[in-house]
Design a protein around this motif. Structure first.
Motif, mmCIF file in Angstrom:
data_model
loop_
_atom_site.group_PDB
_atom_site.id
_atom_site.type_symbol
_atom_site.label_atom_id
_atom_site.label_comp_id
_atom_site.label_asym_id
_atom_site.label_seq_id
_atom_site.Cartn_x
_atom_site.Cartn_y
_atom_site.Cartn_z
ATOM 1 N N VAL A 117 0.827 -1.201 0.000
ATOM 2 C CA VAL A 117 0.000 0.000 0.000
ATOM 3 C C VAL A 117 0.864 1.255 0.000
ATOM 4 N N TYR A 118 1.955 1.222 0.751
ATOM 5 C CA TYR A 118 2.884 2.346 0.770
ATOM 6 C C TYR A 118 3.433 2.588 -0.629
ATOM 7 N N VAL A 121 1.095 4.572 -2.617
ATOM 8 C CA VAL A 121 1.089 5.977 -2.228
ATOM 9 C C VAL A 121 2.342 6.682 -2.729
ATOM 10 N N ILE A 122 3.482 6.017 -2.635
ATOM 11 C CA ILE A 122 4.726 6.668 -3.069
ATOM 12 C C ILE A 122 4.709 6.908 -4.573
ATOM 13 N N LEU A 124 2.193 7.262 -6.462
ATOM 14 C CA LEU A 124 1.231 8.334 -6.748
ATOM 15 C C LEU A 124 1.842 9.695 -6.432
ATOM 16 N N THR A 125 2.557 9.767 -5.308
ATOM 17 C CA THR A 125 3.167 11.030 -4.920
ATOM 18 C C THR A 125 4.196 11.479 -5.943
ATOM 19 N N ILE B 35 -6.135 3.694 4.512
ATOM 20 C CA ILE B 35 -5.561 4.813 3.783
ATOM 21 C C ILE B 35 -6.672 5.460 2.994
ATOM 22 N N MET B 91 -6.746 -3.721 2.817
ATOM 23 C CA MET B 91 -6.129 -2.410 2.679
ATOM 24 C C MET B 91 -6.163 -1.891 1.240
ATOM 25 N N VAL B 92 -5.800 -2.774 0.314
ATOM 26 C CA VAL B 92 -5.714 -2.335 -1.077
ATOM 27 C C VAL B 92 -7.100 -1.946 -1.590
ATOM 28 N N LEU B 95 -8.164 1.366 -0.310
ATOM 29 C CA LEU B 95 -7.453 2.398 -1.059
ATOM 30 C C LEU B 95 -8.168 2.691 -2.367
ATOM 31 N N ALA B 221 -0.841 14.698 -2.085
ATOM 32 C CA ALA B 221 0.502 14.149 -2.162
ATOM 33 C C ALA B 221 1.295 14.519 -0.915
ATOM 34 N N PHE B 224 0.015 12.667 2.252
ATOM 35 C CA PHE B 224 0.402 11.262 2.316
ATOM 36 C C PHE B 224 1.857 11.083 2.646
ATOM 37 N N ILE B 225 2.693 11.873 1.985
ATOM 38 C CA ILE B 225 4.117 11.690 2.188
ATOM 39 C C ILE B 225 4.467 12.053 3.630
ATOM 40 N N ILE B 228 3.141 9.037 5.877
ATOM 41 C CA ILE B 228 3.918 7.812 5.703
ATOM 42 C C ILE B 228 5.333 7.994 6.241
ATOM 43 N N LEU B 266 10.029 15.757 -1.747
ATOM 44 C CA LEU B 266 9.790 14.399 -2.239
ATOM 45 C C LEU B 266 11.040 13.543 -2.144
#
Lengths: 353, 289
Positions: A117-118, A121-122, A124-125, B35, B91-92, B95, B221, B224-225, B228, B266
């Motif tokens: 899942v991470y 997200v990464i 996508l970012t 998420i 989870m997926v 999402l 973005a 999330f970053i 995480i 990033l």
């Protein structure tokens, strides 16, 4: 695996490829030029869907940023073609840039043991940051060689030309042949790849990473491999996309496109290659026909499709339909069929929890 | 001296901004392991609540601080009941479903309000002078609100019965439900709270950024970053993530201009995840909240 059984495993791939070739040869005779130009764009998107089907369906890598490689491919092709004055090297450059970028990002993710899942997200970012970065490049100082990046408005893409002959531009109809051929080749390549040792190890890692590692396979390297290959295919898709549209804008990196790519694969079905391709063509025409009217917003319809598929048809259309076929063929005796259905329902209920 | 003070406030605002847009996401992710890709749209809905309310004559402060979290919190509860609760533990799929929700919300808002809004909410606090430099008073107000919000979340989690039960559910949901806690209700409340915090953040940022149906994409973005990179702890993680990334963003942006600030953010986050795949609080301050 010897070559005979590889061929047997690839029989459905060849059947679909043959259908594709027939379509390629007859479509320009039947359809109007406008439709053919639109189809070229749809084909490019289908190649993109194929690349995600490979990395997500077979590699088990949830990549939300497949459009990052797609967009980089489109930009690399355009900038390359403007600077080299011909498209031959630009195509190779597009594939190489997309794959190289994926290799770098993938190294950090897979060797950092970032889990699924991470990972989504990464990726996508990364895509969204590329989007906001390229949007800001509107000034005259942002240029690579002779190509102005153009920020929000993007860059006009030179059309494809014959190999090594920069003056022999291809007409839209010819671009269609090339794009369709590329789609069929990429499809056969992907279909072959998943029957090789490499592809089967990737599937094993998708099913159970720990077990595959205990058997001695370095999951990180295999994941990086399939990730990079699929990014290269996405880069190729970018080449045909900017040829179909005529220019490349930062919107290729947008959230909307990223979501579309996921939706094609969800609707078509994870774990098949042909499903996402067909779903792309179907949804491309759905959104094109929705674009003409005002009451139903594109985002709204796609959002509903995505939610409905995740909740009700989580495996996608192709595997579900394939199930119906095998069920119809095998379950000729009524009682046996009923028993099978009951068992499946019990299994689904268990899996749903 | 004045320049340094102005720069420090600038960077502190960057950090507070990151923390503000990430906190709602962090609550939902930290407590429920869900998420929420519709997070950006929750912020967007908060902004729209403020615009609609002020257009109808509601006081701006009431709209931002009370109405926005209330409306988005209710929407969050509805979403949890209709959509999220079928997907716990997958989870997926969560999402993907929340991504569908995100598109759906963008579509609905676009259908109602159009693709762009003419109405803007003006920034309610003027500038403050530091020597020859000026800073926006609203920026300082936002830093203050972020600190208060963090303190409030801490107090709820640490001092109330609800917080205790929620933390118990977070650590071991089965054990909690065996002890008579309705985990389903806890999840519903948590999701609603997370959504409310997001709505508050969206409402507060509406005067700064304006509102558009697609504004969520600019937040998501970064949010999330931050979450995480921060890791699973709600408050410490968000704080650590936003201090680190916001600091890097602020310093690089100060040196080279805003374009590379975000790129630096990033790159820093990706390298950080290579070194600490479970985020900062996966390695340090593990027992923190």
């Amino acid at each position: 695996m010897n070559s005979g059984s590889t061929l047997r495993a690839m029989r459905p791939t060849f059947i679909f490829a043959a259908i594709g070739i027939v379509f390629m040869l007859f479509a320009p005779q039947v359809l109007a030029l406008f439709t053919i130009i639109n189809l070229t764009t749809a084909i490019a998107l289908a190649i993109l869907a194929l690349s995600l089907a490979l990395v997500w369906g077979y590699g088990g890598i949830l990549c939300f940023g497949q459009v990052a490689f797609f967009g980089l491919g489109a930009y690399a092709y355009t900038i390359g073609a403007i600077n080299f004055g011909g498209s031959t090297w630009a195509i190779l450059l597009a594939v190489a840039v997309a794959a190289a970028f994926a290799a770098v990002v993938g190294y950090f993710m897979f060797y950092g043991r970032v889990s699924d899942v991470y990972l989504g997200v990464i990726t996508l970012t990364v895509t969204l940051i590329l989007y906001s970065l390229i949007r800001r490049t509107s000034g005259p100082e942002y240029k690579i060689g002779n190509a102005l990046l153009g920020g929000f408005n993007g860059v006009g893409s030179p059309p494809l030309n014959l190999p090594w002959n920069a003056r022999a531009f291809l007409f839209p109809e010819q671009v269609f042949y090339v794009a369709m051929a590329a789609l069929i080749l990429a499809y056969v390549f992907a279909g072959w790849l998943v029957t090789t040792h490499f592809g089967r190890v990737c599937v094993a890692i998708r099913e159970n990473e720990t077990r595959a590692e205990l058997l001695g396979y370095d999951a990180r390297a295999y994941k990086l491999g399939i990730f990079t290959i699929s990014a290269g295919i996405a880069g190729l898709a970018g080449v045909f996309f900017c040829n179909g549209v005529g220019r490349v804008t930062p919107d290729v990196f947008g959230l909307y496109n990223a979501a579309l790519t996921i939706i094609w694969v969800i609707v078509g079905g994870r774990g098949t290659l042909i499903g996402p391709i067909i779903a792309t063509f179907g949804l491309f025409y759905l959104t094109a026909s929705l674009g003409g009217q005002q009451t139903l917003n594109n985002n709204l319809v796609l959002g509903i499709i995505l939610i409905v598929f995740v909740l009700l048809v989580p495996r996608g259309l192709a595997p579900t339909i394939a199930d119906w076929f095998t069920q119809g063929r095998r379950g000729r005796v009524g009682a046996e069929r009923a028993a099978r259905r009951a068992r499946r329902r019990a299994g689904a209920a268990e899996g749903g929890k | 001296m004045d320049q340094i003070a102005a720069l420090i406030i600038q960077i502190a605002y960057g950090i507070a901004n990151l923390a503000l847009i990430s906190l709602g996401l962090a609550i939902i992710f930290g407590m429920m392991r869900v998420i929420n890709l519709a997070h950006g749209e929750f912020l967007m809905l908060g902004g729209y609540t403020v615009v609609v309310a002020t257009n109808n004559g509601v006081n701006l402060w009431v709209a931002m601080l009370i109405l926005a979290p209330l409306v988005v919190g209710v929407i969050g509860v509805i979403v949890e009941r209709l959509l999220i609760r079928w997907l716990y533990g997958r989870m997926v799929d969560t999402l993907l479903a929340t991504w569908g929700l995100s598109l759906l919300l963008i579509g609905i808002v676009t259908s109602i309000f159009g693709a762009s809004t003419a109405t803007t909410v003006s920034v309610p606090i003027g500038v403050i002078r530091i020597g020859e430099y000026t800073v926006s008073g609203y920026d300082i107000f936002l830093i203050f609100v972020t600190l208060c919000l963090g303190a409030a979340v801490f107090a709820v989690l640490k001092l109330t019965k609800l917080g205790l039960v929620a933390r118990g559910t977070m650590q071991n949901a089965q054990m909690a439900s065996a002890l008579g806690v309705s985990t389903s209700r806890i999840y519903m409340i948590t999701f609603g709270l997370g959504a409310a915090v997001s709505g508050l953040a969206g409402g507060l940022l509406a005067p700064v950024t304006g509102v558009l149906p697609t504004i969520g994409a600019t937040y998501i973005a970064k949010a999330f970053i931050t979450v995480i990179s921060g890791g699973a702890s709600i408050l410490t993680g968000t704080a650590a993530g936003s201090v680190l990334l916001g600091g890097i963003n602020g310093i690089v942006a100060y040196i080279t201009g805003p374009t590379f600030g975000e790129v630096a953010l990033l790159v820093a986050a990706i390298i950080l995840l290579r070194l600490m795949p479970r985020g900062i609080t996966g390695r340090f301050f593990r027992k923190s909240l």
